[in-house]
Design an enzyme around this catalytic site. Structure first.
Site, PDB file in Angstrom:
ATOM      1  N   LYS A 222      -7.362  -6.575   7.812  1.00 19.60           N
ATOM      2  CA  LYS A 222      -6.294  -6.825   8.303  1.00 19.60           C
ATOM      3  C   LYS A 222      -6.699  -6.618   9.819  1.00 19.60           C
ATOM      4  O   LYS A 222      -6.334  -7.440  10.619  1.00 19.60           O
ATOM      5  CB  LYS A 222      -5.263  -5.744   8.021  1.00 19.60           C
ATOM      6  CG  LYS A 222      -4.078  -5.928   8.539  1.00 19.60           C
ATOM      7  CD  LYS A 222      -3.091  -4.888   8.164  1.00 19.60           C
ATOM      8  CE  LYS A 222      -1.570  -4.812   9.096  1.00 19.60           C
ATOM      9  NZ  LYS A 222      -0.640  -3.741   8.594  1.00 19.60           N
ATOM     10  N   GLU A 228     -17.025  -0.297   7.886  1.00 19.08           N
ATOM     11  CA  GLU A 228     -17.448  -0.618   6.578  1.00 19.08           C
ATOM     12  C   GLU A 228     -17.449  -2.072   6.356  1.00 19.08           C
ATOM     13  O   GLU A 228     -18.505  -2.823   6.193  1.00 19.08           O
ATOM     14  CB  GLU A 228     -16.788   0.096   5.684  1.00 19.08           C
ATOM     15  CG  GLU A 228     -16.809   1.480   5.533  1.00 19.08           C
ATOM     16  CD  GLU A 228     -15.616   2.201   6.252  1.00 19.08           C
ATOM     17  OE1 GLU A 228     -15.258   1.795   7.163  1.00 19.08           O
ATOM     18  OE2 GLU A 228     -15.259   3.522   5.874  1.00 19.08           O
ATOM     19  N   GLY A 283      -1.704  -2.690   4.360  1.00 18.13           N
ATOM     20  CA  GLY A 283      -2.916  -2.790   3.708  1.00 18.13           C
ATOM     21  C   GLY A 283      -2.618  -2.557   2.115  1.00 18.13           C
ATOM     22  O   GLY A 283      -3.072  -3.511   1.405  1.00 18.13           O
ATOM     23  N   ARG A 284      -2.294  -1.467   1.659  1.00 14.11           N
ATOM     24  CA  ARG A 284      -1.872  -1.161   0.328  1.00 14.11           C
ATOM     25  C   ARG A 284      -0.895  -2.050  -0.402  1.00 14.11           C
ATOM     26  O   ARG A 284      -0.577  -1.882  -1.523  1.00 14.11           O
ATOM     27  CB  ARG A 284      -1.671   0.239   0.234  1.00 14.11           C
ATOM     28  CG  ARG A 284      -0.756   0.978   1.026  1.00 14.11           C
ATOM     29  CD  ARG A 284      -0.630   2.452   0.868  1.00 14.11           C
ATOM     30  NE  ARG A 284       0.276   3.102   1.920  1.00 14.11           N
ATOM     31  CZ  ARG A 284       0.070   3.149   3.195  1.00 14.11           C
ATOM     32  NH1 ARG A 284      -1.075   2.695   3.785  1.00 14.11           N
ATOM     33  NH2 ARG A 284       1.080   3.836   3.734  1.00 14.11           N
ATOM     34  N   GLU A 369      -1.564   7.009  -0.468  1.00 19.75           N
ATOM     35  CA  GLU A 369      -1.687   6.940   1.051  1.00 19.75           C
ATOM     36  C   GLU A 369      -0.253   6.831   1.606  1.00 19.75           C
ATOM     37  O   GLU A 369       0.085   6.946   2.645  1.00 19.75           O
ATOM     38  CB  GLU A 369      -2.451   5.665   1.170  1.00 19.75           C
ATOM     39  CG  GLU A 369      -2.953   5.391   2.705  1.00 19.75           C
ATOM     40  CD  GLU A 369      -4.018   4.145   2.747  1.00 19.75           C
ATOM     41  OE1 GLU A 369      -4.293   3.689   1.724  1.00 19.75           O
ATOM     42  OE2 GLU A 369      -4.112   3.671   3.751  1.00 19.75           O
ATOM     43  N   HIS A 400     -10.879  11.336 -25.108  1.00 23.20           N
ATOM     44  CA  HIS A 400     -11.996  11.748 -25.516  1.00 23.20           C
ATOM     45  C   HIS A 400     -12.819  12.527 -24.602  1.00 23.20           C
ATOM     46  O   HIS A 400     -13.917  12.975 -24.582  1.00 23.20           O
ATOM     47  CB  HIS A 400     -13.058  10.882 -26.126  1.00 23.20           C
ATOM     48  CG  HIS A 400     -12.437  10.189 -27.423  1.00 23.20           C
ATOM     49  ND1 HIS A 400     -12.782  10.430 -28.931  1.00 23.20           N
ATOM     50  CD2 HIS A 400     -11.545   8.975 -27.547  1.00 23.20           C
ATOM     51  CE1 HIS A 400     -11.996   9.743 -29.664  1.00 23.20           C
ATOM     52  NE2 HIS A 400     -11.297   8.700 -28.732  1.00 23.20           N
ATOM     53  N   LYS A 520     -11.450   6.697  10.383  1.00 20.35           N
ATOM     54  CA  LYS A 520     -12.030   5.622  10.760  1.00 20.35           C
ATOM     55  C   LYS A 520     -12.791   5.969  12.219  1.00 20.35           C
ATOM     56  O   LYS A 520     -13.798   5.415  12.477  1.00 20.35           O
ATOM     57  CB  LYS A 520     -11.283   4.344  10.980  1.00 20.35           C
ATOM     58  CG  LYS A 520     -10.824   3.837   9.545  1.00 20.35           C
ATOM     59  CD  LYS A 520      -9.813   2.549  10.111  1.00 20.35           C
ATOM     60  CE  LYS A 520      -9.138   1.987   8.709  1.00 20.35           C
ATOM     61  NZ  LYS A 520      -8.649   0.739   8.979  1.00 20.35           N
TER      62      LYS A 520
HETATM   63  C1  G6Q Z   1      -3.943   0.440   3.677  1.00 18.72           C
HETATM   64  C2  G6Q Z   1      -4.625   1.343   4.686  1.00 18.72           C
HETATM   65  C3  G6Q Z   1      -6.195   0.987   4.388  1.00 18.72           C
HETATM   66  C4  G6Q Z   1      -6.758  -0.302   4.898  1.00 18.72           C
HETATM   67  C5  G6Q Z   1      -8.133  -0.110   5.193  1.00 18.72           C
HETATM   68  C6  G6Q Z   1      -9.020  -1.507   5.288  1.00 18.72           C
HETATM   69  O1  G6Q Z   1      -2.817   0.710   3.709  1.00 18.72           O
HETATM   70  O2  G6Q Z   1      -4.337   1.107   5.986  1.00 18.72           O
HETATM   71  O3  G6Q Z   1      -6.636   1.422   3.275  1.00 18.72           O
HETATM   72  O4  G6Q Z   1      -6.571  -1.175   4.161  1.00 18.72           O
HETATM   73  O5  G6Q Z   1      -8.804   0.852   5.846  1.00 18.72           O
HETATM   74  O6  G6Q Z   1      -8.443  -1.705   6.639  1.00 18.72           O
HETATM   75  P1  G6Q Z   1      -8.627  -3.356   7.279  1.00 18.72           P
HETATM   76  O7  G6Q Z   1      -7.957  -4.276   6.288  1.00 18.72           O
HETATM   77  O8  G6Q Z   1      -8.060  -3.422   8.709  1.00 18.72           O
HETATM   78  O9  G6Q Z   1     -10.044  -3.371   7.289  1.00 18.72           O
END
Ligand code: G6Q
Length: 564
Positions: A222, A228, A283-284, A369, A400, A520
């Protein structure tokens, strides 16, 4: 529908309603809890032979049995009152109308617009977001069809055979969960991989057996600023260029999914190959946005639209069904009941479907989150428990291992069981065996096994105390005909809206994630300190200083016996 976005102050300080603990319905629920806590599900079922039917609802292809919760009619009517008094429905409507309900980031929260049909309009801040969504969906469709049909060629002219999604958190968990869940519907001659961890192993193993000439990378971020993802994307670019021996190869092997065109261009991906989404998609909550590009390539546009229709059907149900019939409302208030009133700290999510094996991880992010917050929307420390811990594994595997604790441990774990009437891979009697376990587990958790029952079965007296199952452990059972793109959409939307309901009750901002943002930033300051030429004097606490110094010496001399 055109609305004036409410000012942030208007939303953050709705002090016409008293705080949660002073809500009459909350106070009444606390008193009611004391009565209910002395009851056993065995008695509640004996008293009302119709309970199993009375406490079930059906909507949007889902059968939701919540009868094995420690509730009575009064519990539900008190929650109906609470939901009314807290204006949960008005807050829901504010979300659907594009108001800035993410108060700490001053943003609209409009994942519901991602699945609205093309003929709808939703003007937000003067722009019709539904038209924007469908414009991107059409671009995704064209691209997905080109990849699937072999018309999108790599740099050397070969069709794409491998798709690697590079992203993390919300830009990974949705795509990987959806791919796994809908693998049955996927194009089998394409290979899909998902790289999220900055641990190089993730990337190296993902591309180990791939031919660069046939590999497409989707860089999903996003912000396009996540360390990462950018680290993995950079390694992916180097890998590709090394294999193909030409910098210009990037153009045919990299596409981006992002809200940030500038950073996409700076990374070296042509913005013509960027699929856009917007800051009003968390994001989620983004798996059905362009973040779902890998899903669309896997299952095809038609199935992807089916998934959107499934989401939308649950949205419409959530928006229109009265509290008593409203699945997300009921799932949401039951979670609050179990967590805040009965004191159960976690929720187990157990899908009895191997395709859903990443669903618990996905729901873990969605729920934790969103609702892992310690202040109200106006910034006051909450005086009650907010989001419970979600965790889980597919059945029957969990049975199990950790189910032992669920049956006989000292912690009560409410469980959501999810299953289907039909298997996508019918094979002999596998499916009935699988499903018999859902029914049997939910039954055993609720009703347990008494000393008398054990004795009447002839149990060895010495083993009786060890074999007693107290029961009275709550569970929900969610059943559907079979797993399909549409059903997956409805199921995810059910949980999304249940999270929303919980967040409104707790008066928290379910749509920010400052804890993730902190993560981050923190590592960034330490990265330069891990190199051998960094200054040896460190300014952290003594534990962090010692750990970094030991790590450096271990890395440098292999023994960890340096000066620390
Ligand atoms: C989701 C969070 C988080 C995010 C990641 C990746 O709701 O904000 O999980 O999706 O940190 O972020 P980017 O998509 O900006 O790389």
């Amino acid at each position: 529908m055109n609305v004036r976005p409410r000012l942030i102050e208007e939303i953050a300080t709705p002090m016409t309603t008293p705080p949660l603990l002073e809500q009459p319905a909350w106070v009444a629920l606390a008193a009611h809890r004391d009565e209910v806590k002395s009851r056993h599900l065995r008695e509640l079922f004996d008293e009302d032979p119709t309970r199993g039917l009375r406490y079930h609802r059906q909507a949007v292809g889902l059968y939701f049995d919540f009868s094995k919760n420690l509730i009575t009619d009064e519990t539900l009517s008190l929650f109906a009152q609470l939901v009314r008094d807290l204006k949960v429905e008005q807050r829901r409507d504010a979300m659907f109308a594009g108001e800035h309900i993410n108060v700490s980031q001053d943003r609209a929260v409009l994942h519901v617009a991602l699945r609205m049909p093309k003929d709808r309009t939703l003007p937000v801040d003067g722009v019709d977001v539904v038209a924007q969504v469908h414009h991107v969906l059409e671009r995704m469709t064209t691209f997905a069809n080109q990849v699937r049909g072999g018309q999108w060629r790599g740099h050397t002219g070969k069709p794409i055979k491998n798709v690697v999604n590079v992203g993390i958190g919300g830009s990974d968990l949705g795509p990987v969960m959806a791919y796994e869940a809908l693998r049955h519907f996927s194009m089998r001659d394409l290979t899909f991989r998902f790289v999220s961890n900055v641990d190089a192993t993730d990337f190296v193993e993902a591309v180990y057996d791939l031919d660069a000439e046939e590999t497409l990378f989707i860089i999903s971020s996003k912000t396009f600023g996540t360390l990462e993802t950018l680290t993995n994307a950079t390694s992916a670019r180097r890998w590709l260029v090394e294999h193909l021996g030409d910098d210009t190869a990037v153009a045919k092997h990299f596409v981006a999914v992002s809200t940030n065109a500038e950073k996409v261009a700076a990374f070296g991906i042509d913005v013509a190959n960027m699929f856009e989404f917007w800051d009003w998609v968390g994001g989620r909550y983004s798996m059905e946005s362009a973040i779902g590009l890998s899903t669309m390539i896997a299952i095809g546009p038609e199935n992807f639209y089916e998934m959107l229709a499934g989401f939308h059907a649950m949205d419409e149900h959530f928006r229109s069904a009265p509290f008593e019939e409203n699945l997300p409302m009921l799932l949401g208030v039951l979670a609050v009941w179990n967590h805040d009133f009965l004191g159960f700290p976690t929720v187990g999510v157990m899908p009895y479907d191997q395709y859903l094996h990443r669903l618990p991880a996905y729901l873990q992010q969605l729920t934790m989150e969103s609702n892992g917050k310690h202040v109200t929307r106006s910034g006051e420390r909450v005086a009650y428990e907010t989001g419970p811990i979600y965790w889980g594994e597919p059945g029957t595997n969990g049975q199990h291992s950790f189910y032992q604790l669920i049956h006989q441990g000292t912690t009560t774990v409410p469980v959501d069981f999810i299953g289907f009437a039909n298997s996508l891979n019918p094979l002999d009697d596998h499916h009935d065996i699988l499903m018999s376990n859902i029914f049997a587990q939910a039954q055993a958790l609720a009703f347990g096994k008494t000393e008398e029952e054990l004795r009447s079965e002839g149990a060895d007296e010495r083993t009786v105390p060890h074999r007693v199952m107290e029961g009275n452990r709550p569970s929900n059972v969610i059943l559907a005909t079979e797993l399909s793109p549409r059903l997956l959409g409805s199921l995810i939307a059910l949980y999304e809206h249940s999270v929303f309901v919980q967040g409104v009750i707790w008066d928290i901002d379910s749509f920010d994630q400052w804890g993730v943002e902190l993560g981050k930033q923190l590592a960034v300051t330490i990265i330069p300190e891990l190199t051998s030429d960094a200054p040896t004097k460190l300014a952290h606490d003594s534990s962090t200083n010692a750990l970094i110094t030991y790590y450096r010496s271990l890395k440098e001399n292999g023994r960890g016996d340096g000066d620390f």
